[in-house]
Design a protein around this motif. Structure first.
Motif, mmCIF file in Angstrom:
data_model
loop_
_atom_site.group_PDB
_atom_site.id
_atom_site.type_symbol
_atom_site.label_atom_id
_atom_site.label_comp_id
_atom_site.label_asym_id
_atom_site.label_seq_id
_atom_site.Cartn_x
_atom_site.Cartn_y
_atom_site.Cartn_z
ATOM 1 N N TYR A 135 0.801 -1.217 0.000
ATOM 2 C CA TYR A 135 0.000 0.000 0.000
ATOM 3 C C TYR A 135 0.841 1.277 0.000
ATOM 4 O O TYR A 135 0.294 2.372 0.005
ATOM 5 C CB TYR A 135 -0.911 0.027 1.222
ATOM 6 C CG TYR A 135 -1.900 -1.098 1.247
ATOM 7 C CD1 TYR A 135 -2.980 -1.108 0.383
ATOM 8 C CD2 TYR A 135 -1.756 -2.155 2.126
ATOM 9 C CE1 TYR A 135 -3.890 -2.142 0.388
ATOM 10 C CE2 TYR A 135 -2.656 -3.197 2.146
ATOM 11 C CZ TYR A 135 -3.727 -3.175 1.274
ATOM 12 O OH TYR A 135 -4.627 -4.200 1.286
ATOM 13 N N GLU B 71 2.685 2.853 -2.148
ATOM 14 C CA GLU B 71 2.707 3.754 -3.289
ATOM 15 C C GLU B 71 1.320 4.090 -3.832
ATOM 16 O O GLU B 71 1.199 4.751 -4.848
ATOM 17 C CB GLU B 71 3.560 3.143 -4.388
ATOM 18 C CG GLU B 71 5.004 2.992 -3.945
ATOM 19 C CD GLU B 71 5.877 2.398 -5.027
ATOM 20 O OE1 GLU B 71 5.458 2.397 -6.197
ATOM 21 O OE2 GLU B 71 6.964 1.937 -4.689
ATOM 22 N N HIS C 263 -2.271 6.017 -3.499
ATOM 23 C CA HIS C 263 -2.906 7.153 -2.839
ATOM 24 C C HIS C 263 -4.415 6.898 -2.802
ATOM 25 O O HIS C 263 -5.085 6.940 -3.830
ATOM 26 C CB HIS C 263 -2.606 8.459 -3.576
ATOM 27 C CG HIS C 263 -1.153 8.775 -3.573
ATOM 28 N ND1 HIS C 263 -0.511 9.269 -2.466
ATOM 29 C CD2 HIS C 263 -0.214 8.658 -4.532
ATOM 30 C CE1 HIS C 263 0.772 9.445 -2.743
ATOM 31 N NE2 HIS C 263 0.969 9.078 -3.993
ATOM 32 N N TYR C 264 -4.904 6.610 -1.611
ATOM 33 C CA TYR C 264 -6.314 6.299 -1.451
ATOM 34 C C TYR C 264 -7.139 7.568 -1.366
ATOM 35 O O TYR C 264 -6.701 8.583 -0.848
ATOM 36 C CB TYR C 264 -6.535 5.481 -0.185
ATOM 37 C CG TYR C 264 -5.982 4.097 -0.299
ATOM 38 C CD1 TYR C 264 -6.692 3.119 -0.962
ATOM 39 C CD2 TYR C 264 -4.756 3.777 0.245
ATOM 40 C CE1 TYR C 264 -6.189 1.844 -1.081
ATOM 41 C CE2 TYR C 264 -4.246 2.510 0.133
ATOM 42 C CZ TYR C 264 -4.964 1.539 -0.533
ATOM 43 O OH TYR C 264 -4.462 0.289 -0.646
ATOM 44 N N LYS C 265 -8.378 7.478 -1.839
ATOM 45 C CA LYS C 265 -9.308 8.580 -1.672
ATOM 46 C C LYS C 265 -9.888 8.518 -0.264
ATOM 47 O O LYS C 265 -9.970 7.452 0.338
ATOM 48 C CB LYS C 265 -10.430 8.487 -2.701
ATOM 49 C CG LYS C 265 -9.954 8.706 -4.110
ATOM 50 C CD LYS C 265 -11.105 8.631 -5.079
ATOM 51 C CE LYS C 265 -10.610 8.874 -6.487
ATOM 52 N NZ LYS C 265 -11.717 8.838 -7.459
ATOM 53 N N PRO D 167 -9.699 12.614 -3.589
ATOM 54 C CA PRO D 167 -8.315 12.619 -3.117
ATOM 55 C C PRO D 167 -8.154 13.637 -1.991
ATOM 56 O O PRO D 167 -8.813 14.677 -2.001
ATOM 57 C CB PRO D 167 -7.508 13.035 -4.351
ATOM 58 C CG PRO D 167 -8.404 12.787 -5.504
ATOM 59 C CD PRO D 167 -9.805 12.920 -4.999
ATOM 60 N N TRP D 168 -7.309 13.320 -1.023
ATOM 61 C CA TRP D 168 -7.116 14.225 0.109
ATOM 62 C C TRP D 168 -6.497 15.524 -0.367
ATOM 63 O O TRP D 168 -5.553 15.541 -1.153
ATOM 64 C CB TRP D 168 -6.207 13.584 1.156
ATOM 65 C CG TRP D 168 -6.114 14.438 2.367
ATOM 66 C CD1 TRP D 168 -6.965 14.456 3.411
ATOM 67 C CD2 TRP D 168 -5.112 15.415 2.651
ATOM 68 N NE1 TRP D 168 -6.571 15.381 4.335
ATOM 69 C CE2 TRP D 168 -5.439 15.985 3.885
ATOM 70 C CE3 TRP D 168 -3.996 15.863 1.975
ATOM 71 C CZ2 TRP D 168 -4.669 16.983 4.474
ATOM 72 C CZ3 TRP D 168 -3.236 16.862 2.550
ATOM 73 C CH2 TRP D 168 -3.571 17.405 3.787
ATOM 74 N N HIS E 65 -10.802 7.498 6.199
ATOM 75 C CA HIS E 65 -10.741 6.432 5.196
ATOM 76 C C HIS E 65 -11.859 5.413 5.337
ATOM 77 O O HIS E 65 -12.292 4.828 4.360
ATOM 78 C CB HIS E 65 -9.407 5.684 5.305
ATOM 79 C CG HIS E 65 -8.234 6.468 4.847
ATOM 80 N ND1 HIS E 65 -7.484 7.240 5.708
ATOM 81 C CD2 HIS E 65 -7.691 6.617 3.627
ATOM 82 C CE1 HIS E 65 -6.521 7.814 5.021
ATOM 83 N NE2 HIS E 65 -6.624 7.462 3.763
#
Length: 119
Positions: free
Chosen positions: A4, A6, A8-10, A25-26, A45
Protein backbone atom coordinates in the motif's frame (compact mmCIF):
# COMPACT_ATOMS: atom_id res chain seq x y z
CA UNK A 1 7.97 -3.20 1.14
CA UNK A 2 4.31 -2.66 1.90
CA UNK A 3 1.94 -3.12 -1.04
CA UNK A 4 0.00 0.00 0.00
CA UNK A 5 3.01 2.32 0.20
CA UNK A 6 2.71 3.75 -3.29
CA UNK A 7 -1.08 3.90 -3.60
CA UNK A 8 -2.91 7.15 -2.84
CA UNK A 9 -6.31 6.30 -1.45
CA UNK A 10 -9.31 8.58 -1.67
CA UNK A 11 -10.85 9.75 1.58
CA UNK A 12 -14.45 10.42 2.57
CA UNK A 13 -15.90 13.91 2.91
CA UNK A 14 -19.32 14.51 4.48
CA UNK A 15 -21.95 17.25 4.45
CA UNK A 16 -24.13 16.46 7.47
CA UNK A 17 -26.96 18.99 6.81
CA UNK A 18 -27.40 17.67 3.23
CA UNK A 19 -26.67 14.06 4.25
CA UNK A 20 -24.22 13.59 1.42
CA UNK A 21 -20.83 11.96 1.28
CA UNK A 22 -18.23 11.54 -1.42
CA UNK A 23 -14.76 10.11 -1.88
CA UNK A 24 -12.08 12.43 -3.20
CA UNK A 25 -8.31 12.62 -3.12
CA UNK A 26 -7.12 14.22 0.11
CA UNK A 27 -6.52 17.96 -0.17
CA UNK A 28 -5.44 20.57 2.35
CA UNK A 29 -8.37 22.83 1.47
CA UNK A 30 -11.88 21.67 2.29
CA UNK A 31 -14.05 20.19 -0.44
CA UNK A 32 -17.39 21.86 -1.04
CA UNK A 33 -20.80 20.20 -1.01
CA UNK A 34 -22.34 20.04 -4.48
CA UNK A 35 -25.77 20.88 -3.07
CA UNK A 36 -25.23 23.68 -0.52
CA UNK A 37 -21.65 24.73 -1.42
CA UNK A 38 -20.58 24.71 2.26
CA UNK A 39 -17.26 23.08 3.20
CA UNK A 40 -17.55 19.33 3.73
CA UNK A 41 -16.08 17.63 6.81
CA UNK A 42 -13.18 15.21 6.47
CA UNK A 43 -14.52 11.85 7.72
CA UNK A 44 -11.50 9.59 7.16
CA UNK A 45 -10.74 6.43 5.20
CA UNK A 46 -13.19 4.03 6.85
CA UNK A 47 -16.44 6.03 6.78
CA UNK A 48 -19.62 4.20 5.77
CA UNK A 49 -22.45 6.65 5.20
CA UNK A 50 -25.89 5.81 6.56
CA UNK A 51 -28.84 5.97 4.18
CA UNK A 52 -30.11 9.47 3.53
CA UNK A 53 -33.37 8.78 5.39
CA UNK A 54 -31.65 7.33 8.47
CA UNK A 55 -32.09 10.22 10.92
CA UNK A 56 -30.52 8.40 13.90
CA UNK A 57 -27.49 7.37 11.87
CA UNK A 58 -26.80 10.90 10.65
CA UNK A 59 -27.18 12.29 14.18
CA UNK A 60 -24.52 9.80 15.30
CA UNK A 61 -22.25 10.86 12.42
CA UNK A 62 -22.72 14.53 13.39
CA UNK A 63 -21.85 13.74 17.03
CA UNK A 64 -18.72 11.77 16.10
CA UNK A 65 -17.41 14.39 13.67
CA UNK A 66 -18.40 17.20 16.05
CA UNK A 67 -16.32 15.61 18.80
CA UNK A 68 -13.28 15.72 16.52
CA UNK A 69 -13.15 11.98 15.80
CA UNK A 70 -12.67 10.47 12.37
CA UNK A 71 -13.54 7.10 10.91
CA UNK A 72 -9.97 5.83 10.74
CA UNK A 73 -8.19 2.60 11.43
CA UNK A 74 -5.34 2.54 8.96
CA UNK A 75 -1.72 3.00 9.84
CA UNK A 76 0.25 5.36 7.58
CA UNK A 77 1.16 2.51 5.23
CA UNK A 78 -2.49 1.44 4.85
CA UNK A 79 -2.35 -1.98 6.48
CA UNK A 80 -2.21 -3.57 9.88
CA UNK A 81 -5.12 -2.09 11.84
CA UNK A 82 -8.83 -2.69 11.90
CA UNK A 83 -11.21 0.30 11.84
CA UNK A 84 -11.90 1.74 15.29
CA UNK A 85 -15.36 1.65 16.85
CA UNK A 86 -17.70 4.58 16.24
CA UNK A 87 -21.37 4.74 17.36
CA UNK A 88 -23.91 4.09 14.61
CA UNK A 89 -27.14 5.29 16.27
CA UNK A 90 -28.16 8.20 18.45
CA UNK A 91 -28.97 5.73 21.27
CA UNK A 92 -25.34 4.60 21.32
CA UNK A 93 -24.24 8.26 21.39
CA UNK A 94 -26.57 9.02 24.33
CA UNK A 95 -25.33 5.98 26.30
CA UNK A 96 -21.71 7.03 25.84
CA UNK A 97 -22.46 10.65 26.78
CA UNK A 98 -24.14 9.49 30.01
CA UNK A 99 -21.00 7.52 30.87
CA UNK A 100 -18.86 10.56 30.04
CA UNK A 101 -20.88 12.78 32.38
CA UNK A 102 -20.72 10.18 35.16
CA UNK A 103 -17.02 9.39 34.87
CA UNK A 104 -15.64 12.79 33.79
CA UNK A 105 -14.59 11.77 30.27
CA UNK A 106 -14.56 14.04 27.24
CA UNK A 107 -17.02 13.45 24.40
CA UNK A 108 -14.24 12.15 22.15
CA UNK A 109 -13.07 9.62 24.76
CA UNK A 110 -16.60 8.42 25.46
CA UNK A 111 -17.62 8.10 21.80
CA UNK A 112 -14.53 6.02 21.06
CA UNK A 113 -15.50 3.36 23.65
CA UNK A 114 -16.62 0.07 22.16
CA UNK A 115 -18.58 -0.77 25.32
CA UNK A 116 -19.63 2.12 27.60
CA UNK A 117 -19.27 -0.07 30.69
CA UNK A 118 -15.50 -0.36 29.99
CA UNK A 119 -14.88 3.23 31.13
Amino acid sequence: MCTYAEVHYKVHYVCVPCRRSCKQPWRAEASRCVRCRKPMLFAGHDFAAPRRGDERGWRAVAAVLGAGLRYEGFEPCGCGQQPKFRPRTSAQVRARRRVAARKGLTDAEALALRDPSDA
